[in-house]
Design an enzyme around this catalytic site. Structure first.
Site, short mmCIF file in Angstrom:
data_model
loop_
_atom_site.label_atom_id
_atom_site.label_comp_id
_atom_site.label_asym_id
_atom_site.label_seq_id
_atom_site.Cartn_x
_atom_site.Cartn_y
_atom_site.Cartn_z
N LYS A 45 6.09 -3.62 -3.95
CA LYS A 45 5.02 -3.69 -2.55
C LYS A 45 4.83 -4.20 -2.04
CE LYS A 45 2.41 -7.34 -3.67
NZ LYS A 45 1.79 -8.89 -3.04
N THR A 68 -1.79 -5.74 -0.34
CA THR A 68 -0.81 -6.92 0.97
C THR A 68 -0.72 -5.54 2.07
OG1 THR A 68 -0.64 -7.35 -0.89
CG2 THR A 68 1.67 -7.65 0.04
#
Length: 343
Positions: free
Chosen positions: A201, A258
């Protein structure tokens, strides 16, 4: 297949060591104190140790977050290892060296909890593989991952994460040790899946930041998040993770956080790149490590080795590490052949 059973013989985790006093390590140490644990936080920098113990602050890495006076910092690795569980919160590319220093000090049976997110660049190894290679044989492993900005955790804002372990009872034990009213861990047996989601990610967050900085729109960001999750899932399953993990906190949840906020070091780096700034210039301004830069190269190499299609991660790697220009990278993605969505 039966999973191994925890053999440490301790019914309760009370003393916790935290290795690494950056923003995330400090926030987790603060959380553990808030949960009623006895916590020793190791920092390499003596000035950081003194500041935490004297002023109850970590101005360098976690400004604006007062720390509980019960939190004890130390420059002594052995003191941090005298614990029922140890949280490893050093940057991914430095984890092997730190574990080598920890190995002769490790308390038999104490779980090692991986809180750093990445893939080792030199070997393509997951962090669990790095720790297994360096710490004493039989050390129980766990991974803490999920959508969690350090400053919000340190301030006690509501947060949910995943704690995963392939050793029976370890994740549940750690949930009880770290969980509070506002820090809500869920336990899982999918160690590989939780770790893979947390690593990849960061690369996709850089990509989303680039889209935002370049003004390519919300449609493009939604597409990137969706196709990026497909890349995480393909790699994670190939490595032995469970599909459902990638729809949870350590997969979709962590990616959504994120890759959509300027609080994220990876997203903000991508944003600056999208606005035309040079990578070296951006990194020179930062003290904290932006994990996605090294992970982009590591995950692309690992995917290539495994024969897994990960075009978004490969595009970020081409931009960061191989000098490809941003317009060329974007054009390469937009001219890929049309294909079936699933798969």
């Amino acid at each position: 297949m039966l999973r191994p059973v925890l053999t440490c013989g301790r019914a309760r985790v009370q003393r916790i060591g935290v290795i690494g006093a950056g923003a995330w390590g400090t926030a987790l140490a603060q959380t553990a104190v808030r949960a009623g644990r006895d916590v020793v936080l190791w920092a390499r920098d003596a000035a950081v140790v003194d500041q935490i113990n004297r002023d109850h602050l970590n101005r360098e890495y976690l400004p604006g977050c007062p720390l509980d006076p019960a939190l004890v910092a130390t420059p002594d690795l052995a003191a941090a290892c005298e614990a029922d569980a140890v949280l490893l919160v050093v940057p991914a590319q430095f984890l092997r060296a730190v574990c080598r220093d920890l190995a002769p000090l490790w308390r038999p049976g104490s779980p090692a909890v991986l809180c750093s997110k990445g893939i080792e660049l030199s070997s393509g190894a997951l962090m669990t593989d790095v720790v297994r290679a360096e710490l004493p044989a039989g050390t129980p492993l766990a991974c803490l991952s999920g959508p969690s900005f350090a400053a919000e955790v340190a301030k006690g804002l509501p947060t949910a994460v995943t704690i995963a372990s392939d050793v029976d009872g370890v994740a549940e034990q750690l949930v009880q040790a770290l969980g509070t009213r506002t820090f809500r861990p869920y336990h899982s047996a999918d160690l590989i899946g939780a770790e893979t989601g947390g690593a990849v990610k960061n690369v996709l967050a850089i990509a989303c930041g680039i889209l935002e900085g370049a003004g390519l729109g919300d449609n493009a960001r939604a597409a990137l998040l969706t196709r990026g999750l497909a890349e995480i899932t393909r790699l994670g399953i190939a490595l032995g993770g469970q599909p459902q993990t990638f729809m949870g906190l350590s997969g979709m949840g962590d990616l959504m956080l994120t890759a959509t906020s300027m609080q994220s070091r990876n997203f903000s780096l991508g944003f600056a790149l999208g606005q035309g700034r040079a990578l070296a210039e951006i990194l020179a301004e930062r003290k904290a490590v932006t994990e996605g830069v090294a992970t982009a190269a590591a995950v692309t190499a690992l995917a290539r080795q495994r024969g897994i299609d990960m075009p978004l991660c490969a595009a970020v790697d081409a931009l960061l590490n191989h000098g490809q220009a941003l317009p060329e990278v974007i054009d390469g993605l937009l001219t890929r052949p049309f294909r079936q969505e699933q798969g």
